[in-house]
Design a protein around this motif. Structure first.
Motif, PDB file in Angstrom:
ATOM      1  N   PHE A   1      -7.076  10.751 -10.015  1.00  0.00           N
ATOM      2  CA  PHE A   1      -8.532  10.882 -10.019  1.00  0.00           C
ATOM      3  C   PHE A   1      -9.184   9.526 -10.279  1.00  0.00           C
ATOM      4  N   ILE A   2      -8.686   8.805 -11.289  1.00  0.00           N
ATOM      5  CA  ILE A   2      -9.251   7.504 -11.640  1.00  0.00           C
ATOM      6  C   ILE A   2      -9.003   6.491 -10.523  1.00  0.00           C
ATOM      7  N   ALA A   3      -7.786   6.461 -10.004  1.00  0.00           N
ATOM      8  CA  ALA A   3      -7.456   5.493  -8.949  1.00  0.00           C
ATOM      9  C   ALA A   3      -8.313   5.705  -7.712  1.00  0.00           C
ATOM     10  N   ALA A   4      -8.581   6.959  -7.371  1.00  0.00           N
ATOM     11  CA  ALA A   4      -9.351   7.251  -6.166  1.00  0.00           C
ATOM     12  C   ALA A   4     -10.784   6.744  -6.266  1.00  0.00           C
ATOM     13  N   ILE A   5     -11.338   6.745  -7.472  1.00  0.00           N
ATOM     14  CA  ILE A   5     -12.711   6.267  -7.653  1.00  0.00           C
ATOM     15  C   ILE A   5     -12.833   4.822  -7.176  1.00  0.00           C
ATOM     16  N   TYR A   6     -11.820   4.021  -7.452  1.00  0.00           N
ATOM     17  CA  TYR A   6     -11.889   2.590  -7.143  1.00  0.00           C
ATOM     18  C   TYR A   6     -11.167   2.224  -5.839  1.00  0.00           C
ATOM     19  N   LEU A   7     -10.201   3.035  -5.424  1.00  0.00           N
ATOM     20  CA  LEU A   7      -9.476   2.750  -4.184  1.00  0.00           C
ATOM     21  C   LEU A   7     -10.086   3.466  -2.983  1.00  0.00           C
ATOM     22  N   GLY A   8     -11.020   4.391  -3.256  1.00  0.00           N
ATOM     23  CA  GLY A   8     -11.635   5.141  -2.171  1.00  0.00           C
ATOM     24  C   GLY A   8     -12.225   4.284  -1.062  1.00  0.00           C
ATOM     25  N   PRO A   9     -13.015   3.247  -1.382  1.00  0.00           N
ATOM     26  CA  PRO A   9     -13.573   2.411  -0.312  1.00  0.00           C
ATOM     27  C   PRO A   9     -12.496   1.766   0.553  1.00  0.00           C
ATOM     28  N   MET A  10     -11.392   1.319  -0.057  1.00  0.00           N
ATOM     29  CA  MET A  10     -10.314   0.725   0.720  1.00  0.00           C
ATOM     30  C   MET A  10      -9.661   1.764   1.630  1.00  0.00           C
ATOM     31  N   VAL A  11      -9.455   2.971   1.099  1.00  0.00           N
ATOM     32  CA  VAL A  11      -8.865   4.048   1.898  1.00  0.00           C
ATOM     33  C   VAL A  11      -9.746   4.354   3.093  1.00  0.00           C
ATOM     34  N   ARG A  12     -11.051   4.408   2.857  1.00  0.00           N
ATOM     35  CA  ARG A  12     -11.970   4.705   3.957  1.00  0.00           C
ATOM     36  C   ARG A  12     -11.940   3.617   5.027  1.00  0.00           C
ATOM     37  N   ARG A  13     -11.737   2.374   4.610  1.00  0.00           N
ATOM     38  CA  ARG A  13     -11.660   1.288   5.595  1.00  0.00           C
ATOM     39  C   ARG A  13     -10.381   1.374   6.426  1.00  0.00           C
ATOM     40  N   LEU A  14      -9.303   1.887   5.817  1.00  0.00           N
ATOM     41  CA  LEU A  14      -8.021   1.949   6.521  1.00  0.00           C
ATOM     42  C   LEU A  14      -7.887   3.179   7.413  1.00  0.00           C
ATOM     43  N   VAL A  15      -8.649   4.219   7.126  1.00  0.00           N
ATOM     44  CA  VAL A  15      -8.523   5.488   7.850  1.00  0.00           C
ATOM     45  C   VAL A  15      -8.593   5.326   9.372  1.00  0.00           C
ATOM     46  N   PRO A  16      -9.522   4.528   9.930  1.00  0.00           N
ATOM     47  CA  PRO A  16      -9.587   4.421  11.395  1.00  0.00           C
ATOM     48  C   PRO A  16      -8.314   3.863  12.034  1.00  0.00           C
ATOM     49  N   PHE A  17      -7.464   3.203  11.255  1.00  0.00           N
ATOM     50  CA  PHE A  17      -6.261   2.587  11.814  1.00  0.00           C
ATOM     51  C   PHE A  17      -5.034   3.500  11.747  1.00  0.00           C
ATOM     52  N   VAL A  18      -5.180   4.684  11.176  1.00  0.00           N
ATOM     53  CA  VAL A  18      -4.039   5.599  11.042  1.00  0.00           C
ATOM     54  C   VAL A  18      -3.663   6.168  12.401  1.00  0.00           C
ATOM     55  N   ARG A  19      -2.368   6.142  12.700  1.00  0.00           N
ATOM     56  CA  ARG A  19      -1.846   6.690  13.949  1.00  0.00           C
ATOM     57  C   ARG A  19      -0.756   7.718  13.653  1.00  0.00           C
ATOM     58  N   TRP A  20      -0.365   8.470  14.669  1.00  0.00           N
ATOM     59  CA  TRP A  20       0.602   9.559  14.470  1.00  0.00           C
ATOM     60  C   TRP A  20       1.924   9.053  13.943  1.00  0.00           C
ATOM     61  N   TRP A  21       2.315   7.822  14.344  1.00  0.00           N
ATOM     62  CA  TRP A  21       3.621   7.333  13.896  1.00  0.00           C
ATOM     63  C   TRP A  21       3.601   6.976  12.403  1.00  0.00           C
ATOM     64  N   HIS A  22       2.418   6.706  11.845  1.00  0.00           N
ATOM     65  CA  HIS A  22       2.324   6.537  10.397  1.00  0.00           C
ATOM     66  C   HIS A  22       2.682   7.845   9.691  1.00  0.00           C
ATOM     67  N   VAL A  23       2.202   8.950  10.264  1.00  0.00           N
ATOM     68  CA  VAL A  23       2.493  10.266   9.684  1.00  0.00           C
ATOM     69  C   VAL A  23       3.991  10.515   9.669  1.00  0.00           C
ATOM     70  N   VAL A  24       4.642  10.245  10.810  1.00  0.00           N
ATOM     71  CA  VAL A  24       6.095  10.463  10.909  1.00  0.00           C
ATOM     72  C   VAL A  24       6.825   9.592   9.898  1.00  0.00           C
ATOM     73  N   PHE A  25       6.457   8.345   9.833  1.00  0.00           N
ATOM     74  CA  PHE A  25       7.137   7.394   8.936  1.00  0.00           C
ATOM     75  C   PHE A  25       7.011   7.827   7.474  1.00  0.00           C
TER      76      PHE A  25
END
Length: 350
Positions: free
Chosen positions: A187-211
């Protein structure tokens, strides 16, 4: 982005998909647990512990992402906007569930009472095993608000240390406090890492899921087989990887219209969480009372069916009673910060 802009921006679909995945796994966990108590979980019973590092870390991480703007409020506003609803629902639904369990025949084949009146007195000291998540969120909001001026790395480091202590059972209460200790860091980590996660989301591809899925599954099997889960840092590492898996899966599924139903579940997590154990405990009591015996193959199908049925019942009850004050909302509107639609009140931060 300012707090005002963030509050009016549309919520990303992948967030609700991630919450939909998490709530489904929570419901399935309880379905397996209650059916296993009466010996009718089939082949799924041994698999239930394997997802311990997945369900709640993902749930709390997504809650933390949505809590980032709230902890910047004055505490009075935070309490009225987020905490008062959760505390009211915790008290109301623990009371309802306790009365419901007391009215049922014993679920345990040994005849152990389903609940005691004492649980109503100790609901804040010994949290409800079914509804502790609803109690944890107000506590986590409060801790995050109290630490809001501390360096983020210090907050994450301290809560990670607490997670390690509880995960390795160096600290152990035998109650939901153990789970809260393990999951506060997400919960605490997400408060501060959320913006970074949101920036990375557009780059997620199906092979990331498999890996990530293959890596997570492999580590879970190895650590379980070698009984390493109590080794310090093992659970924290697995849970962190599980959050990555959950987010990448959610991002990919959010792009597929066929999985819109998962997003819909994620926008209604709180009513599902509050209601879903009621039909499960009732069914378990009936199965015990009539000494129902089912073959392993058929029993293996029961948990997924019970999971789906409990979710549908929860959604149906929410549709029927959501407009009645005090059922899924506070009974007095002035207890919350400002009038909002029911969906915002119930699901925006849970």
């Amino acid at each position: 982005m300012t707090a005002a802009a963030a509050s009016t921006a549309p919520r990303e679909a992948w967030i609700d998909v991630a919450k939909g995945i998490a709530i489904t796994l929570v419901v399935l966990y309880h379905a397996i647990m209650y059916l296993d108590e009466v010996g009718l979980a089939g082949a799924l019973a041994p698999l239930n512990p394997l997802f311990d590092t997945f369900r709640m870390p993902l749930f709390f991480f997504m809650s933390g992402i949505l809590a980032a703007s709230a902890i910047r409020l004055a505490y009075r506003q935070l309490f009225r906007k987020r905490i008062s609803l959760l505390l009211y629902l915790y008290i109301a639904w623990v009371t309802l569930q306790t009365l419901f369990l007391l009215a049922l025949p014993p679920i345990s084949p040994t005849g152990t009472p389903n609940a005691t009146w004492a649980s109503l007195v100790t609901l804040f000291v010994r949290p409800s095993p079914n509804l502790w998540f609803i109690y944890a969120l107000p506590l986590f909001f409060t801790l995050a608000w109290l630490m809001r001026r501390w360096p983020p790395l210090l907050q994450i480091g301290l809560t990670a240390a607490v997670a390690v202590l509880f995960g390795s059972q160096l600290l152990h209460t035998g109650s939901p406090w153990d789970k809260m200790g393990k999951y506060l860091v997400f919960f605490i980590a997400a408060i501060y890492l959320g913006p970074m996660v949101r920036r990375l989301v557009p780059f997620v591809r199906w092979w990331h899921v498999v890996f990530f899925c293959v890596g997570y599954a492999g580590l879970v099997v190895v650590t379980t087989k070698l009984a390493l889960t109590r080794v310090p840092f093992v659970l924290l590492v697995l849970s962190t990887l599980a959050v990555v898996v959950g987010i990448t899966v959610a991002v990919v599924l959010a792009r597929l219209p066929a999985f819109d139903f998962v997003r819909a579940l994620g926008s209604r997590t709180l009513p599902i969480y509050l209601v879903h154990t009621l039909p499960m405990t009732a069914l378990a009591a009936v199965l015990v009372a009539f000494d129902v015996q089912i073959g392993p193959a058929v029993a293996t199908l029961l948990p997924p069916l019970l999971c789906a049925g409990a979710i549908m019942l929860a959604l149906a009850l929410h549709r029927q009673f959501h407009a009645i004050p005090g059922v899924f909302t506070v009974p007095v509107k002035s207890w919350v910060g400002s009038p909002k639609r029911d969906r915002d009140l119930v699901d925006s931060e849970s």
